[in-house]
Design a protein around this motif. Structure first.
Motif, PDB file in Angstrom:
ATOM      1  N   ILE A   1      56.415  53.769  27.328  1.00 22.76           N
ATOM      2  CA  ILE A   1      56.873  52.626  26.994  1.00 22.76           C
ATOM      3  C   ILE A   1      57.559  53.352  25.027  1.00 22.76           C
ATOM      4  CG2 ILE A   1      57.469  50.874  25.786  1.00 22.76           C
ATOM      5  CD1 ILE A   1      55.874  49.774  27.937  1.00 22.76           C
ATOM      6  N   THR A   2      58.549  53.002  24.515  1.00 29.29           N
ATOM      7  CA  THR A   2      58.937  53.907  22.782  1.00 29.29           C
ATOM      8  C   THR A   2      58.744  52.476  22.493  1.00 29.29           C
ATOM      9  OG1 THR A   2      59.821  55.931  23.532  1.00 29.29           O
ATOM     10  CG2 THR A   2      60.288  55.374  20.940  1.00 29.29           C
ATOM     11  N   ARG A   3      58.234  52.475  21.375  1.00 33.01           N
ATOM     12  CA  ARG A   3      58.824  51.114  20.646  1.00 33.01           C
ATOM     13  C   ARG A   3      59.552  51.364  18.951  1.00 33.01           C
ATOM     14  NH1 ARG A   3      54.461  46.584  21.185  1.00 33.01           N
ATOM     15  NH2 ARG A   3      56.093  45.355  20.045  1.00 33.01           N
ATOM     16  N   ARG A   4      60.753  50.969  18.878  1.00 33.25           N
ATOM     17  CA  ARG A   4      61.431  51.137  17.790  1.00 33.25           C
ATOM     18  C   ARG A   4      61.042  50.472  16.749  1.00 33.25           C
ATOM     19  NH1 ARG A   4      66.576  54.587  18.860  1.00 33.25           N
ATOM     20  NH2 ARG A   4      66.916  53.669  16.662  1.00 33.25           N
ATOM     21  N   ASP A   5      60.917  49.624  16.956  1.00 31.35           N
ATOM     22  CA  ASP A   5      59.908  48.837  16.132  1.00 31.35           C
ATOM     23  C   ASP A   5      59.097  48.515  14.929  1.00 31.35           C
ATOM     24  OD1 ASP A   5      58.372  48.520  18.004  1.00 31.35           O
ATOM     25  OD2 ASP A   5      58.306  45.438  17.882  1.00 31.35           O
ATOM     26  N   GLU A   6      58.782  50.050  15.696  1.00 26.38           N
ATOM     27  CA  GLU A   6      57.802  50.835  15.301  1.00 26.38           C
ATOM     28  C   GLU A   6      57.872  51.405  13.907  1.00 26.38           C
ATOM     29  OE1 GLU A   6      54.274  51.315  17.722  1.00 26.38           O
ATOM     30  OE2 GLU A   6      54.120  49.407  18.096  1.00 26.38           O
ATOM     31  N   CYS A   7      58.782  51.671  13.581  1.00 23.45           N
ATOM     32  CA  CYS A   7      59.359  52.477  12.527  1.00 23.45           C
ATOM     33  C   CYS A   7      58.567  52.477  11.472  1.00 23.45           C
ATOM     34  CB  CYS A   7      60.928  53.089  12.606  1.00 23.45           C
ATOM     35  SG  CYS A   7      61.533  53.357  14.584  1.00 23.45           S
ATOM     36  N   ARG A   8      58.680  53.546  10.491  1.00 26.24           N
ATOM     37  CA  ARG A   8      58.230  53.355   9.491  1.00 26.24           C
ATOM     38  C   ARG A   8      59.258  54.556   8.389  1.00 26.24           C
ATOM     39  NH1 ARG A   8      52.421  56.537   8.585  1.00 26.24           N
ATOM     40  NH2 ARG A   8      53.822  57.601   9.912  1.00 26.24           N
ATOM     41  N   LEU A   9      60.008  53.907   7.468  1.00 21.89           N
ATOM     42  CA  LEU A   9      60.203  54.742   6.132  1.00 21.89           C
ATOM     43  C   LEU A   9      59.958  55.468   5.144  1.00 21.89           C
ATOM     44  CD1 LEU A   9      63.516  54.352   5.056  1.00 21.89           C
ATOM     45  CD2 LEU A   9      62.238  52.657   3.437  1.00 21.89           C
ATOM     46  N   MET A  10      60.279  56.773   5.398  1.00 18.90           N
ATOM     47  CA  MET A  10      59.973  57.777   4.346  1.00 18.90           C
ATOM     48  C   MET A  10      60.733  57.611   3.199  1.00 18.90           C
ATOM     49  SD  MET A  10      59.210  61.957   5.261  1.00 18.90           S
ATOM     50  CE  MET A  10      60.723  62.293   4.962  1.00 18.90           C
ATOM     51  N   VAL A  11      59.848  57.770   1.740  1.00 14.48           N
ATOM     52  CA  VAL A  11      60.325  57.176   0.434  1.00 14.48           C
ATOM     53  C   VAL A  11      59.737  58.403  -0.400  1.00 14.48           C
ATOM     54  CG1 VAL A  11      60.356  55.723  -1.571  1.00 14.48           C
ATOM     55  CG2 VAL A  11      59.995  54.754   0.644  1.00 14.48           C
ATOM     56  N   LEU A  12      60.756  59.309  -0.912  1.00 11.74           N
ATOM     57  CA  LEU A  12      60.289  60.730  -1.665  1.00 11.74           C
ATOM     58  C   LEU A  12      60.750  59.815  -3.461  1.00 11.74           C
ATOM     59  CD1 LEU A  12      62.062  63.015   0.583  1.00 11.74           C
ATOM     60  CD2 LEU A  12      59.544  62.948   0.551  1.00 11.74           C
ATOM     61  N   HIS A  13      59.469  59.999  -3.804  1.00 11.75           N
ATOM     62  CA  HIS A  13      59.214  60.168  -5.333  1.00 11.75           C
ATOM     63  C   HIS A  13      59.536  61.090  -5.778  1.00 11.75           C
ATOM     64  CE1 HIS A  13      58.152  55.488  -4.871  1.00 11.75           C
ATOM     65  NE2 HIS A  13      57.072  56.371  -3.827  1.00 11.75           N
ATOM     66  N   ARG A  14      60.610  61.557  -6.501  1.00 13.88           N
ATOM     67  CA  ARG A  14      60.819  62.986  -7.738  1.00 13.88           C
ATOM     68  C   ARG A  14      60.301  63.091  -8.050  1.00 13.88           C
ATOM     69  NH1 ARG A  14      67.963  62.907  -7.472  1.00 13.88           N
ATOM     70  NH2 ARG A  14      68.033  62.201  -5.934  1.00 13.88           N
ATOM     71  N   LYS A  15      59.963  62.216  -9.615  1.00 14.91           N
ATOM     72  CA  LYS A  15      58.847  62.338 -10.363  1.00 14.91           C
ATOM     73  C   LYS A  15      58.088  62.736 -10.088  1.00 14.91           C
ATOM     74  CE  LYS A  15      62.654  59.506 -13.293  1.00 14.91           C
ATOM     75  NZ  LYS A  15      62.333  58.186 -15.031  1.00 14.91           N
ATOM     76  N   SER A  16      57.151  62.262  -9.376  1.00 16.20           N
ATOM     77  CA  SER A  16      56.007  62.322  -8.948  1.00 16.20           C
ATOM     78  C   SER A  16      55.378  63.351  -8.130  1.00 16.20           C
ATOM     79  CB  SER A  16      55.184  61.259  -8.611  1.00 16.20           C
ATOM     80  OG  SER A  16      55.628  60.374  -7.224  1.00 16.20           O
TER      81      SER A  16
END
Length: 68
Positions: free
Chosen positions: A38-53
């Motif tokens: 079973i693949t649960r798409r609701d468990e996806c996460r967002l990857m955020v890249l911070h340019r300055k840091s």
């Protein structure tokens, strides 16, 4: 927008090669045990890249949209 803007270093352990899955076992009509994934798409996460840091954050939200 330049193609060079898309060049960045990403740690190997943060690259998703396969979707997160869980395995369940059940008994069919013949009494044999079968396993399915079973693949649960609701468990996806967002990857955020911070340019300055130059850091990477992984965000996941609950049902109301609040960060977990």
């Amino acid at each position: 927008m330049k193609l060079s803007q898309f060049k960045f270093k990403l740690p190997e352990e943060l690259v998703a090669l396969y979707p997160h899955s869980i395995y369940r076992e059940f008994e069919n009509e013949n009494g044999e045990k079968e396993t399915f994934r079973i693949t649960r798409r609701d468990e996806c996460r967002l990857m955020v890249l911070h340019r300055k840091s130059q850091t990477i954050d992984m965000y996941k939200t609950d049902e109301s949209g609040e960060p977990m």
